[in-house]
Write a protein that holds these residues in place. Structure first.
Motif, mmCIF file in Angstrom:
data_model
loop_
_atom_site.group_PDB
_atom_site.id
_atom_site.type_symbol
_atom_site.label_atom_id
_atom_site.label_comp_id
_atom_site.label_asym_id
_atom_site.label_seq_id
_atom_site.Cartn_x
_atom_site.Cartn_y
_atom_site.Cartn_z
ATOM 1 N N LEU A 80 0.864 -1.170 0.000
ATOM 2 C CA LEU A 80 0.000 0.000 0.000
ATOM 3 C C LEU A 80 0.908 1.230 0.000
ATOM 4 N N GLN A 81 0.995 1.879 -1.150
ATOM 5 C CA GLN A 81 1.774 3.097 -1.264
ATOM 6 C C GLN A 81 0.895 4.267 -0.851
ATOM 7 N N MET A 82 1.342 5.002 0.153
ATOM 8 C CA MET A 82 0.542 6.101 0.692
ATOM 9 C C MET A 82 1.305 7.405 0.486
ATOM 10 N N ASN A 83 0.744 8.288 -0.306
ATOM 11 C CA ASN A 83 1.349 9.584 -0.585
ATOM 12 C C ASN A 83 0.486 10.708 -0.029
ATOM 13 N N SER A 84 1.067 11.886 0.057
ATOM 14 C CA SER A 84 0.336 13.068 0.542
ATOM 15 C C SER A 84 -0.409 12.765 1.835
#
Length: 123
Positions: A80-84
């Motif tokens: 799970l890539q979580m940005n911002s």
């Protein structure tokens, strides 16, 4: 069946994290995988899910455009890539594996759960 999450830590708002969920003890490609999160005293809510093939994904409205789910069936791992990231993303994140191929955002669809990894986003 064991699921082990990793990658959670303290991060500043606007930053990024990548969570990993390693699955062992079953044929990984047999079912969909979901990510959920839960704050103390609140219900565990669906964040994202991915089907067995990886072609079908779904996201909660609150994370659309910021989070990306993916899976590597050769490595028995879902990411799970979580940005911002925002302070309201602070929660314990859990991954879950089901026996059905489809992607589901409902807790009841999953049979196996990890122990969770803490994500804390500071403002």
């Amino acid at each position: 069946v064991q699921l082990v999450e990793s990658g959670g830590r303290l991060v500043q708002a606007g930053g990024s994290l990548r969570l990993s969920c390693a699955v062992s003890g079953r044929t990984f490609s047999a079912g969909g995988v979901g990510w959920f999160r839960q704050a103390p005293g609140k219900e565990r809510e669906g964040v994202s899910c991915i089907s067995t093939s990886g072609y079908s994904t779904n996201y909660a409205d609150s994370v659309k455009g910021r989070f990306t789910i993916s899976r590597d069936n050769a490595k028995n791992t879902v990411f799970l890539q979580m940005n911002s990231l925002k302070p309201e993303d602070t929660d314990v994140y859990y991954c879950a594996a089901g026996t059905q191929a489809m992607c589901h955002m409902t807790r009841a669809r999953y049979d196996y759960w990890g122990q969770g990894t803490q994500v804390t986003v500071s403002s």
